[in-house]
Design a protein around this motif. Structure first.
Motif, mmCIF file in Angstrom:
data_model
loop_
_atom_site.group_PDB
_atom_site.id
_atom_site.type_symbol
_atom_site.label_atom_id
_atom_site.label_comp_id
_atom_site.label_asym_id
_atom_site.label_seq_id
_atom_site.Cartn_x
_atom_site.Cartn_y
_atom_site.Cartn_z
ATOM 1 N N CYS A 214 0.838 -1.208 0.000
ATOM 2 C CA CYS A 214 0.000 0.000 0.000
ATOM 3 C C CYS A 214 0.867 1.250 0.000
ATOM 4 O O CYS A 214 0.566 2.233 -0.697
ATOM 5 N N GLY A 215 1.951 1.223 0.788
ATOM 6 C CA GLY A 215 2.849 2.366 0.838
ATOM 7 C C GLY A 215 3.510 2.644 -0.499
ATOM 8 O O GLY A 215 3.601 3.798 -0.931
ATOM 9 N N LEU A 216 3.962 1.598 -1.177
ATOM 10 C CA LEU A 216 4.604 1.786 -2.476
ATOM 11 C C LEU A 216 3.636 2.369 -3.503
ATOM 12 O O LEU A 216 4.002 3.249 -4.293
ATOM 13 N N VAL A 217 2.404 1.884 -3.498
ATOM 14 C CA VAL A 217 1.404 2.398 -4.446
ATOM 15 C C VAL A 217 1.131 3.881 -4.183
ATOM 16 O O VAL A 217 1.083 4.704 -5.112
ATOM 17 N N ALA A 218 0.963 4.238 -2.895
ATOM 18 C CA ALA A 218 0.669 5.630 -2.548
ATOM 19 C C ALA A 218 1.854 6.542 -2.861
ATOM 20 O O ALA A 218 1.672 7.661 -3.358
ATOM 21 N N ILE A 219 3.073 6.081 -2.593
ATOM 22 C CA ILE A 219 4.264 6.887 -2.881
ATOM 23 C C ILE A 219 4.422 7.088 -4.384
ATOM 24 O O ILE A 219 4.749 8.190 -4.846
ATOM 25 N N TYR A 220 4.177 6.036 -5.163
ATOM 26 C CA TYR A 220 4.282 6.161 -6.617
ATOM 27 C C TYR A 220 3.269 7.183 -7.142
ATOM 28 O O TYR A 220 3.603 8.044 -7.969
ATOM 29 N N SER A 221 2.045 7.104 -6.640
ATOM 30 C CA SER A 221 1.006 8.010 -7.112
ATOM 31 C C SER A 221 1.321 9.454 -6.743
ATOM 32 O O SER A 221 1.080 10.368 -7.535
ATOM 33 N N SER A 222 1.882 9.664 -5.550
ATOM 34 C CA SER A 222 2.134 11.033 -5.088
ATOM 35 C C SER A 222 3.383 11.645 -5.709
ATOM 36 O O SER A 222 3.594 12.856 -5.587
ATOM 37 N N THR A 223 4.197 10.851 -6.396
ATOM 38 C CA THR A 223 5.432 11.377 -6.987
ATOM 39 C C THR A 223 5.470 11.219 -8.500
ATOM 40 O O THR A 223 6.486 11.521 -9.123
ATOM 41 N N HIS A 224 4.382 10.736 -9.086
ATOM 42 C CA HIS A 224 4.322 10.574 -10.539
ATOM 43 C C HIS A 224 3.037 11.207 -11.072
ATOM 44 O O HIS A 224 2.301 11.863 -10.339
ATOM 45 N N GLY A 225 2.755 10.983 -12.301
ATOM 46 C CA GLY A 225 1.579 11.602 -12.891
ATOM 47 C C GLY A 225 1.774 13.104 -13.027
ATOM 48 O O GLY A 225 2.884 13.609 -13.205
ATOM 49 N N GLU A 226 0.678 13.840 -12.930
ATOM 50 C CA GLU A 226 0.738 15.287 -13.087
ATOM 51 C C GLU A 226 1.539 15.954 -11.971
ATOM 52 O O GLU A 226 2.085 17.034 -12.148
ATOM 53 N N ALA A 227 1.600 15.309 -10.801
ATOM 54 C CA ALA A 227 2.321 15.900 -9.666
ATOM 55 C C ALA A 227 3.819 15.962 -9.917
ATOM 56 O O ALA A 227 4.523 16.776 -9.309
ATOM 57 N N GLN A 228 4.320 15.127 -10.828
ATOM 58 C CA GLN A 228 5.762 14.988 -11.008
ATOM 59 C C GLN A 228 6.435 16.297 -11.417
ATOM 60 O O GLN A 228 7.545 16.611 -10.986
ATOM 61 N N GLU A 229 5.750 17.087 -12.231
ATOM 62 C CA GLU A 229 6.374 18.307 -12.738
ATOM 63 C C GLU A 229 6.554 19.366 -11.660
ATOM 64 O O GLU A 229 7.339 20.305 -11.812
ATOM 65 N N PHE A 230 5.859 19.222 -10.528
ATOM 66 C CA PHE A 230 5.982 20.197 -9.447
ATOM 67 C C PHE A 230 7.020 19.783 -8.408
ATOM 68 O O PHE A 230 7.259 20.518 -7.455
ATOM 69 N N LEU A 231 7.618 18.612 -8.566
ATOM 70 C CA LEU A 231 8.480 18.052 -7.530
ATOM 71 C C LEU A 231 9.951 18.166 -7.886
ATOM 72 O O LEU A 231 10.323 18.185 -9.066
#
Length: 418
Positions: A22-39
């Protein structure tokens, strides 16, 4: 080899695997996708580093399960001294990360000394309590065990990591109760954080709680000394908390502590209350079933600060919904109930206390982190075990779980050194 597999608690391992997944899935989602360009690039690589740390943690787990119990017990004082030395080293040459000077680097690899100290502190406190002879009073021994937890807590406070220090302090009543300290004394210990919390919310409510303590103490004990002790302990906590809020702490520190009660207020919303405002917005937008993997508006817009670490549950609530959040909480509940069952199955006090202490550490982390995310507690920076990004935290929590499994798996070996 058969005996090793027969005594290993597979249920606990499966829960650990589920939480890590669950942690890996949540971390991947929060650091990829559209959010990635802000990080930042370092944050974008969090998922890959977390996978690497999971492999390292798995190796540590297997190693702990392979250590004979007699050897582990003999190593406890040395493990404790090593963790204290590590905390001191961090104060001297440590690197400041996130405002806390608790990181020690060996080349490119960094370890958070305050996280690793949980292992040494728990083992030493359990070792001291287990060494008491039955004919002697428990209170002097319990005081020494409490000191073994207070010392690293003080060093961690000097590192400016109050959240982790609170875990050590919260572990004292847990081990005291499991170690045989009278329930009345444990109750007194629990009064302090409750009275302090209510003082932050409203001092009239805290005063009402003090009166309630006196009534409960009278009907429970019919002893004036215990009634006075309970009332005085609660009243002293209220006085100290009020004095600290008005005269000791800086305005920005006070704002950070009290803002959780009303983060939407104009004086908090744009600064210290921003975390909670965005966290609540994410949880509310998730509804019953969530917005879907990498579909969270708050998550992908990078509105949630620390969304892959301390506020990872906000990501779960937004993308997995209320149902997903409840399932994660049920996994934690199952883990802690299973650990308590393992503790009851161990006859020797050292193993019993270690396993119960591990459950207590996880319980403190879950309650404080979820309470923080929901706006019920101040934001103090405590990760969610196995879900939040952080190599040191994942390694430490897996090590603690490995110690609990080892104590249960090798419970028959305790008689060799009694």
């Amino acid at each position: 080899m058969r005996r090793w597999y027969r005594n290993l608690d597979i249920s606990t391992l499966l829960i650990w695997i589920a939480l890590c997944a669950c942690g890996l899935v949540a971390i991947y989602s929060s650091t990829h996708g559209e959010a990635q360009e802000f990080l930042l690039t370092t944050v974008q690589n969090s998922f890959g580093r977390q996978r690497l740390w999971l492999i390292i943690s798995t190796v540590a787990l297997v190693t702990i399960l392979s250590v004979p119990m007699r050897l582990l017990v003999r190593m406890v004082p040395w493990i404790y001294l090593a963790t204290i030395g590590f905390l001191i080293l961090a104060l001297v040459i440590g690197r400041e990360v996130g405002g806390a000077r608790s990181w020690v680097y060996f080349g490119p690899i960094g370890f958070q000394s305050s996280e690793l100290a949980k292992v040494g502190g728990l083992l030493m406190a359990a070792f001291v309590l287990a060494s008491r002879r039955k004919e002697k009073s428990i209170l002097p021994t319990a005081a020494i065990a409490a000191g073994a937890l207070v010392l690293p807590a003080l060093l961690i406070i000097l590192q400016n990591d109050l959240g982790t220090a609170l875990v050590f302090v919260g572990l004292i009543p847990v081990l005291a109760l499991c170690g045989g300290v009278p329930l009345r004394i444990v109750g007194l210990l629990i009064l302090f954080p409750i009275a302090g919390y209510l003082t932050i919310l409203s001092w009239p409510v805290a005063l009402g709680f003090t009166a309630l303590v006196g009534i409960i103490a009278w009907y429970g004990t019919r002893n004036r000394i215990w009634v006075a002790a309970g009332v005085i302990a609660s009243a002293m906590t209220i006085g100290v908390a009020n004095f600290a809020l008005q005269y000791v702490l800086q305005p920005h520190q006070v704002a950070r502590i009290v803002s959780f009660s009303n983060p939407e207020a104009d004086e908090y919303r744009a600064n210290v209350g921003f975390h909670l405002v965005q966290s609540k917005a994410a949880l509310g937008s998730g509804g019953w079933f969530g917005l879907g993997f990498r579909q969270g508006t708050q998550t992908q817009g990078r509105y949630i600060p620390e969304q892959s670490t301390d506020f990872v549950f906000s990501v779960i609530g937004e993308e997995w919904g209320f149902i997903g959040g409840i399932l994660v909480l049920l996994l934690f509940a199952a883990l802690m109930l299973r650990l308590l069952w393992l503790a009851r199955a161990i006859d020797h006090p050292f193993g019993n206390l270690v396993v119960a202490g591990v459950a207590g550490i996880f319980l403190i982390h879950v309650c404080v982190n979820i309470g923080m995310v929901l706006g019920l507690l101040p934001v103090i920076g405590i990760p969610l075990p196995f879900l939040s990004y952080g190599g040191s935290a994942l390694l430490t929590n897996t090590t603690l779980l490995g110690l609990a499994l080892a104590c249960y798996m090798r419970r028959a070996e305790f008689s060799l050194y009694v």
